[in-house]
Design a protein around this motif. Structure first.
Motif, PDB file in Angstrom:
ATOM      1  N   THR A 164       0.814  -1.214   0.000  1.00 10.19           N
ATOM      2  CA  THR A 164       0.000   0.000   0.000  1.00 10.19           C
ATOM      3  C   THR A 164       0.846   1.263   0.000  1.00 10.19           C
ATOM      4  OG1 THR A 164      -0.124  -0.114   2.418  1.00 10.19           O
ATOM      5  CG2 THR A 164      -1.922  -1.125   1.173  1.00 10.19           C
ATOM      6  N   THR A 165       2.138   1.138   0.270  1.00  9.68           N
ATOM      7  CA  THR A 165       3.011   2.315   0.248  1.00  9.68           C
ATOM      8  C   THR A 165       3.029   2.964  -1.130  1.00  9.68           C
ATOM      9  OG1 THR A 165       4.400   1.288   1.932  1.00  9.68           O
ATOM     10  CG2 THR A 165       5.352   3.134   0.699  1.00  9.68           C
ATOM     11  N   PHE A 166       2.883   2.140  -2.175  1.00 10.14           N
ATOM     12  CA  PHE A 166       2.990   2.656  -3.542  1.00 10.14           C
ATOM     13  C   PHE A 166       1.618   2.735  -4.246  1.00 10.14           C
ATOM     14  CE2 PHE A 166       6.722   0.093  -2.388  1.00 10.14           C
ATOM     15  CZ  PHE A 166       7.709   1.057  -2.450  1.00 10.14           C
ATOM     16  N   ARG A 167       0.566   2.504  -3.499  1.00 16.65           N
ATOM     17  CA  ARG A 167      -0.759   2.388  -4.126  1.00 16.65           C
ATOM     18  C   ARG A 167      -1.153   3.641  -4.904  1.00 16.65           C
ATOM     19  NH1 ARG A 167      -4.819  -1.025  -2.744  1.00 16.65           N
ATOM     20  NH2 ARG A 167      -3.029  -2.401  -2.440  1.00 16.65           N
ATOM     21  N   ASN A 168      -0.967   4.798  -4.315  1.00 14.62           N
ATOM     22  CA  ASN A 168      -1.391   6.035  -4.972  1.00 14.62           C
ATOM     23  C   ASN A 168      -0.506   6.434  -6.144  1.00 14.62           C
ATOM     24  OD1 ASN A 168      -3.649   6.472  -3.460  1.00 14.62           O
ATOM     25  ND2 ASN A 168      -2.701   7.934  -2.055  1.00 14.62           N
TER      26      ASN A 168
END
Length: 591
Positions: free
Chosen positions: A432-436
């Motif tokens: 989720t660290t790179f989700r956006n």
């Protein structure tokens, strides 16, 4: 008696003070087609309804207000929680949490509206009568002024008629007096003649001087004074008769002239009436044409046209609106991409591993094994997979399926990406660290619970694409590595996302809760380098199998859902794999 009056006054004061109190509560208000329904703090004071962004922001001033004096409150025909308040062209669309609360709001608003001097029967009658009287007076005044401005001759002739009427009345009175006086004289003459005859019979020889005259028949007659032969009131009868004749002739002539003027005026008004009828006919035709044109075009902006069982928008218009919204989202994303600052989001769950963790982990094992068994199967045979998109190494297949009118088409895509490993692709898809950085359809997401270092529960809200309703997803996301049982076969990395329920995030009325079962399955293929050279990214190829089973819920048309899926899935795969290639190009290979 005074006690009763005092009691009544106290009750009125209590009611007025109650109405002056400020009443407030939370309602959902339709903002616009982008943000849809938003919770607002609504305040009712007197006959003014105001709303604020929240109860805490009242000190900053209201964001809008509406006077209830002439407002029309309309409960929605289909939505049991919604009611609309309209004043002229201004409409507020409001929703309560449940039908009972909606009815309480409507009753309270109607009460304040009635007590403010409007809405009651007597009040309506009073205002209506005043309006009618004013309208009638103004209309009469305008008509009269217009008539006199355009018809001076008729006014003058009517004045002449008034003069003739006065003259004629005086003449009639004069003649009447003359005839009445003549009748009185005739009556006195007959009475005197009878009296003289009686006296002659009794006293034939007596004759006062100058009192009797001898007529041709040798009979005696009373001698009247000379002034009695003149008209008793000095009337010129012949002159009066001539004047009377002239007056009546003048009246007839003036009446004839008035009739001619009125006939001309009638013709003029008839022409004006015909023009007005023609003008109104053209206006009605233009209104009907505009209404027909509006029906042909999609009407955007109101909640009656958003997704729902009673939506006023047809499938074609629905698809056009969705496609336009998606294009706009793409443009915004392209602009943001050029100035994007990576937003690092750590795993900050609301709830850490709970007692129910084992239940979720058991479900995780079942779903992972299911995808490894069925998702890697070939699309040929009797699976009824249809190829819908083919671009380079990417193939997208679809199998049509519906349940209760809802599209549940499974999709399967295969792709080959050079320069990245299966571990890297699954890592960036799961973390989720790179989700956006690569996900453009998500408005917000939050880690609800961490089940393990490889499994989390995520609540994700997607951007709204009007007129479709906004949707959210609550799912478990797990990453797993399967070691190959054959030395000639590559290891397999898998990310599986599947919907679950969680007490902390129940479905809300604002969003439709979608159900998903998605898997990203990756294998790394390595071509041996020449000689003793080290393996570089040029020697790596990632084989990707992406499977998606989505139940969108709601009432979106099937044709629209299929068209959007055909458009968006290939774009997602290309965008995500390109992101991974750019992200890992300067990094060490992660096997």
């Amino acid at each position: 008696m005074s006690d009763c009056s005092s009691s009544g006054s106290d009750e009125d004061l209590d009611l007025e003070s109650e109405l002056l109190d400020e009443l407030g509560g939370t309602l959902s208000k339709w903002t616009n087609y982008i943000h849809g329904w938003q919770d607002r703090w609504v305040v009712l004071k007197g006959n003014i309804l105001s709303y604020y962004r929240s109860a805490d922001e009242k000190e900053y001033g209201c964001r809008g207000s509406i006077c209830l004096s002439k407002a029309v409150i309309t409960p929605h025909e289909f939505d049991e929680c919604r009611f609309d308040i309209s004043v002229n062209d201004s409409i507020w669309y409001l929703r309560a949490e449940h039908p009972l609360l909606r009815q309480q709001w409507i009753d309270t608003i109607e009460l304040h509206k009635a007590e403010s001097g409007y809405g009651s029967e007597s009040s309506l009658r009073r205002h209506g009568s005043l309006l009618s009287l004013t309208s009638a007076t103004s209309g009469l005044s305008t008509t009269s002024t217009s008539s006199f401005k355009k018809g001076y001759s008729l006014r003058e002739k009517l004045a002449e008629m008034e003069t003739f009427r006065d003259i004629l009345c005086r003449q009639v009175d004069t003649l009447q007096k003359y005839f009445d006086n003549g009748a009185d004289i005739e009556s006195k003459d007959d009475l005197h003649r009878d009296k003289v005859s009686d006296e002659e019979e009794d006293f034939p020889t007596s004759r006062p001087d100058g009192d009797y005259l001898l007529n041709n028949n040798s009979s005696k007659e009373k001698l009247f004074p000379m002034d009695s032969l003149k008209d008793p009131i000095g009337i010129d009868f012949k002159g009066e008769a001539i004047t009377f004749k002239a007056t009546t002739a003048g009246i007839l002539s003036t009446l004839s002239h008035c009739i001619e003027i009125m006939v001309k005026r009638e013709e003029s008004w008839q022409r004006r009436l015909d023009k007005e009828i023609e003008r109104r006919r053209r206006a009605e035709d233009a209104y009907k044409a505009a209404l027909t044109e509006l029906k042909k075009k999609p009407l955007y902006g109101g909640p009656d046209y958003e997704e729902g069982p009673n939506s006023l928008i047809n499938e074609e218009e629905f698809f056009d609106a969705v496609e336009a919204a998606l294009d706009k989202h793409d443009q915004i994303e392209e602009q943001a991409e050029r100035s994007r600052v990576s937003q690092q989001i750590a795993l900050t769950p609301d709830t850490y591993s709970s007692i129910s963790t084992q239940k979720y982990l058991t479900k995780v094992e079942e779903m992972v094994q299911s995808h490894m068994t069925y998702s890697l199967q070939d699309v040929g045979g009797d699976a009824n997979w249809q190829l819908v998109v083919e671009e380079g190494d990417m193939r997208v297949y679809r199998r049509e399926a519906e349940e209760n009118g809802i599209v549940l088409d499974p999709l399967k895509a295969t792709h080959a990406v050079r320069g990245v490993t299966g571990h890297e692709v699954c890592h960036y898809f799961w973390d989720t660290t790179f989700r956006n950085d690569w996900e453009t359809t998500v408005e917000s997401f939050k880690v609800v619970e961490v089940l393990s270092d490889k499994a989390v529960i995520i609540h994700q809200t997607h951007k709204r694409v009007w007129p479709a309703s906004q949707r959210d997803v609550l799912y478990v996301s797990v990453i797993h590595k399967f070691l190959s049982t054959n030395e000639n076969d590559p290891d397999t990395w898998l990310v599986c996302n599947f919907s679950v329920d969680h007490d902390s995030y129940p479905p809300s009325t604002r969003c439709i809760r979608a159900k998903i079962n998605v898997a990203m399955i990756c294998q790394t293929l390595i071509s041996p380098p020449e000689g003793d050279k080290e393996i570089t990214r040029d020697n790596i190829l990632c084989k990707i199998t992406y499977v998606a089973n989505v139940n969108p819920g709601g009432w979106a048309p099937a044709s629209v859902l299929r068209a959007v899926a055909k458009r968006e899935y290939p774009k997602f795969l290309k965008r995500f794999t390109t992101y991974v290639q750019e992200k890992t190009s300067s990094e060490a290979i992660l096997f």
